[in-house]
Design a protein around this motif. Structure first.
Motif, PDB file in Angstrom:
ATOM      1  N   VAL A   5       0.863  -1.189   0.000  1.00 15.45           N
ATOM      2  CA  VAL A   5       0.000   0.000   0.000  1.00 15.45           C
ATOM      3  C   VAL A   5       0.900   1.240   0.000  1.00 15.45           C
ATOM      4  CG1 VAL A   5      -1.967  -1.073   1.189  1.00 15.45           C
ATOM      5  CG2 VAL A   5      -0.114  -0.082   2.532  1.00 15.45           C
ATOM      6  N   THR A   6       0.310   2.402  -0.255  1.00 17.03           N
ATOM      7  CA  THR A   6       1.066   3.660  -0.125  1.00 17.03           C
ATOM      8  C   THR A   6       0.183   4.712   0.538  1.00 17.03           C
ATOM      9  OG1 THR A   6       0.407   4.530  -2.289  1.00 17.03           O
ATOM     10  CG2 THR A   6       2.463   3.270  -2.200  1.00 17.03           C
ATOM     11  N   LEU A   7       0.825   5.633   1.220  1.00 14.74           N
ATOM     12  CA  LEU A   7       0.158   6.784   1.820  1.00 14.74           C
ATOM     13  C   LEU A   7       0.998   8.019   1.495  1.00 14.74           C
ATOM     14  CD1 LEU A   7      -0.621   5.484   5.437  1.00 14.74           C
ATOM     15  CD2 LEU A   7      -2.323   6.038   3.691  1.00 14.74           C
ATOM     16  N   GLU A   8       0.347   9.167   1.421  1.00 12.32           N
ATOM     17  CA  GLU A   8       1.119  10.404   1.290  1.00 12.32           C
ATOM     18  C   GLU A   8       1.715  10.746   2.649  1.00 12.32           C
ATOM     19  OE1 GLU A   8      -0.796  13.804  -0.323  1.00 12.32           O
ATOM     20  OE2 GLU A   8      -0.692  13.065  -2.383  1.00 12.32           O
ATOM     21  N   ALA A   9       2.903  11.332   2.633  1.00 13.85           N
ATOM     22  CA  ALA A   9       3.547  11.688   3.898  1.00 13.85           C
ATOM     23  C   ALA A   9       2.638  12.569   4.752  1.00 13.85           C
ATOM     24  CB  ALA A   9       4.878  12.394   3.622  1.00 13.85           C
ATOM     25  N   GLY A  10       1.877  13.436   4.097  1.00 14.35           N
ATOM     26  CA  GLY A  10       0.968  14.332   4.818  1.00 14.35           C
ATOM     27  C   GLY A  10      -0.103  13.587   5.604  1.00 14.35           C
ATOM     28  N   ASP A  11      -0.457  12.379   5.152  1.00 17.88           N
ATOM     29  CA  ASP A  11      -1.488  11.593   5.850  1.00 17.88           C
ATOM     30  C   ASP A  11      -1.049  11.204   7.261  1.00 17.88           C
ATOM     31  OD1 ASP A  11      -3.048  11.694   3.567  1.00 17.88           O
ATOM     32  OD2 ASP A  11      -2.326   9.764   2.795  1.00 17.88           O
ATOM     33  N   ILE A  40      11.601  14.737   3.806  1.00 11.00           N
ATOM     34  CA  ILE A  40      10.657  14.463   2.712  1.00 11.00           C
ATOM     35  C   ILE A  40       9.468  15.416   2.818  1.00 11.00           C
ATOM     36  CG2 ILE A  40      11.258  12.049   2.270  1.00 11.00           C
ATOM     37  CD1 ILE A  40       9.141  11.172   4.147  1.00 11.00           C
ATOM     38  N   THR A  41       8.866  15.723   1.682  1.00 12.61           N
ATOM     39  CA  THR A  41       7.759  16.682   1.636  1.00 12.61           C
ATOM     40  C   THR A  41       6.441  15.978   1.949  1.00 12.61           C
ATOM     41  OG1 THR A  41       7.297  16.290  -0.707  1.00 12.61           O
ATOM     42  CG2 THR A  41       8.981  17.940  -0.187  1.00 12.61           C
ATOM     43  N   PRO A  42       5.390  16.744   2.321  1.00 17.94           N
ATOM     44  CA  PRO A  42       4.091  16.143   2.628  1.00 17.94           C
ATOM     45  C   PRO A  42       3.474  15.391   1.439  1.00 17.94           C
ATOM     46  CG  PRO A  42       4.193  18.380   3.486  1.00 17.94           C
ATOM     47  CD  PRO A  42       5.415  18.184   2.643  1.00 17.94           C
ATOM     48  N   GLU A  43       3.910  15.736   0.217  1.00 17.97           N
ATOM     49  CA  GLU A  43       3.346  15.077  -0.971  1.00 17.97           C
ATOM     50  C   GLU A  43       4.037  13.751  -1.302  1.00 17.97           C
ATOM     51  OE1 GLU A  43       2.624  19.036  -0.488  1.00 17.97           O
ATOM     52  OE2 GLU A  43       4.621  18.376  -1.163  1.00 17.97           O
ATOM     53  N   THR A  44       5.164  13.476  -0.672  1.00 16.74           N
ATOM     54  CA  THR A  44       5.916  12.253  -0.978  1.00 16.74           C
ATOM     55  C   THR A  44       5.073  11.016  -0.703  1.00 16.74           C
ATOM     56  OG1 THR A  44       7.973  13.371  -0.337  1.00 16.74           O
ATOM     57  CG2 THR A  44       8.046  10.967  -0.502  1.00 16.74           C
ATOM     58  N   ARG A  45       5.088  10.057  -1.634  1.00 13.13           N
ATOM     59  CA  ARG A  45       4.379   8.791  -1.428  1.00 13.13           C
ATOM     60  C   ARG A  45       5.241   7.877  -0.562  1.00 13.13           C
ATOM     61  NH1 ARG A  45      -0.790   9.281  -2.461  1.00 13.13           N
ATOM     62  NH2 ARG A  45      -0.877   7.003  -2.360  1.00 13.13           N
ATOM     63  N   ILE A  46       4.668   7.425   0.554  1.00 13.24           N
ATOM     64  CA  ILE A  46       5.375   6.522   1.470  1.00 13.24           C
ATOM     65  C   ILE A  46       4.842   5.109   1.258  1.00 13.24           C
ATOM     66  CG2 ILE A  46       5.973   6.019   3.862  1.00 13.24           C
ATOM     67  CD1 ILE A  46       6.958   8.741   2.966  1.00 13.24           C
ATOM     68  N   PRO A  47       5.685   4.163   0.816  1.00 12.74           N
ATOM     69  CA  PRO A  47       5.207   2.796   0.594  1.00 12.74           C
ATOM     70  C   PRO A  47       5.165   2.008   1.896  1.00 12.74           C
ATOM     71  CG  PRO A  47       7.530   2.903   0.054  1.00 12.74           C
ATOM     72  CD  PRO A  47       7.127   4.302   0.473  1.00 12.74           C
TER      73      PRO A  47
END
Length: 287
Positions: A155-161, A183-190
Motif C-alpha cells: 500500500v502507499t500513503l502520502e507523507a501528509g497523511d 521528505i515533503t508532505p506530498e511524498t508517497r510513502i510505501p
C-alpha cells in the motif's frame, strides 16, 4: 513509557598528542512519535582517551548523561556489534538493558554531521576512510508458524497523511517525525499491511524485535524480508505472482524516492479500522 536512547562508543578520526586514536561516546534520544521535535531530543557527547576505553569509563559517562537528562531511559540501542560486550556491561552496570539495533536513526545522522563538521575542526584530525560497520548476515529465517499472516498487501500513503497518526488506534508501534527524513508532505510513502486473525500476538512479537526495515530481495528467489536487530532477517513472503513481483519492485523504488522511509502495519483483516501494530521505518546505511 520512558525514553529510549541510542549510543555509540568508538574511535574517531582524531589522533591525540601521543598519536593515539581519540574515542568518543555519543548518546541521543530516539524519537518515538510523529510529532516529536528533533531539536528537543536529548544529546550527550564526550571524548575519551584510548587508554581509558573500558566498560567502567563508559558506565561513568552514562551516569553523567542520566544526571544531565534528569531521568534514565528504559533501554539503550547500539549498532556496533564489535562493541557488544563493553556496551552491554556498562549499560547493565547502570541498570539499563542494552539492545543491538539498526533503529538508530538520530544517531546515524548525528554521526554523519560530526564526521563532516566537527571532527575536521579538531587538532589531530585524520581525513580519509573511517572505520565502518561490516557484518556477516545470517540467512533469513522463516517466521514462526503461529505468527505468519494470513494475507498481506503493498500500500502507499502520502507523507501528509501521517499528520493524523496520533489519532489512529494502534496497539504496538513506533514512529518518528517525517521532517527528520527530509521528505515533503506530498511524498508517497510505501508500506506493507499484514492481515492475521492473530494480529495482536503477531504485533506483540514484532514489537520485541527492534524492527529496522523491510526490503525486497532477489538473491535467492523473490522475497520480502523484514530486517531486525543488527543482523537478523525474517522472510515475510516468497513472491511468485508476476503482479505481486511488479508491486514489490514498485515498493522498493518508492522507498528509495522517500529517502528509505516506509512502514509496516498489522491488522486483523482488510476492513479493520485499527492497527494491532504500526511502525514507521527507514532504511539507512550505518556509518
Amino acid at each position: 513509557m520512558g525514553s529510549i536512547w541510542e549510543l555509540d562508543f568508538y574511535s574517531r578520526p582524531i589522533l591525540d598528542e601521543k598519536q593515539k586514536k581519540v574515542w568518543e561516546v555519543l548518546v541521543c534520544e530516539s524519537p518515538s512519535d510523529i510529532r516529536t521535535k528533533t531539536d528537543s531530543l536529548f544529546r550527550y557527547a564526550q571524548y575519551c582517551s584510548s587508554t581509558q576505553v573500558n566498560s567502567g569509563w563508559l558506565r561513568t559517562a552514562l551516569q553523567e548523561a542520566i544526571t544531565t537528562a534528569g531521568e534514565a531511559p528504559i533501554k539503550i540501542r547500539f549498532f556496533r556489534r564489535q562493541m557488544n560486550n563493553m556496551i552491554t556491561k556498562a549499560c547493565e552496570d547502570v541498570g539499563i538493558p542494552a539492545q543491538p539495533s539498526r533503529r538508530t536513526l538520530v544517531l546515524n545522522q548525528w554521526l554523519q554531521q560530526r564526521m563532516e563538521e566537527v571532527y575536521p575542526q579538531e587538532p589531530g584530525y585524520q581525513g580519509g576512510a573511517n572505520a565502518s560497520v561490516r557484518l556477516e548476515r545470517p540467512l533469513p529465517q522463516r517466521l514462526p508458524d503461529a505468527l505468519e499472516g494470513q494475507q498481506w498487501a503493498f500500500v502507499t500513503l502520502e507523507a501528509g497523511d501521517f499528520a493524523e497518526m496520533p489519532e489512529w488506534e494502534i496497539g504496538f508501534g513506533e514512529s518518528f517525525p517525517l521532517d527528520f527524513a527530509k521528505i515533503t508532505p506530498e511524498t508517497r510513502i510505501p508500506g506493507v499491511l499484514i492481515f492475521s486473525p492473530r494480529a495482536l500476538p503477531l504485533a506483540g512479537w514484532m514489537s520485541g524485535l527492534e524492527l529496522a526495515f523491510l526490503r525486497f530481495d532477489t538473491s535467492q528467489g523473490a522475497r520480502l524480508l523484514l530486517e531486525t536487530g543488527v543482523t537478523e532477517s525474517w522472510i515475510l513472503a516468497n513472491i511468485k505472482n508476476p503482479q505481486t513481483l511488479s508491486e514489490a519492485e514498485g515498493f522498493e523504488a518508492s522507498k528509495q524516492k522517500a529517502n528509505g522511509v516506509h512502514f509496516i502495519g498489522v491488522q486483523s483483516n482488510p476492513q479493520a479500522q485499527s492497527f494491532a501494530g504500526f511502525w514507521l521505518l527507514q532504511e539507512v546505511n550505518l556509518p
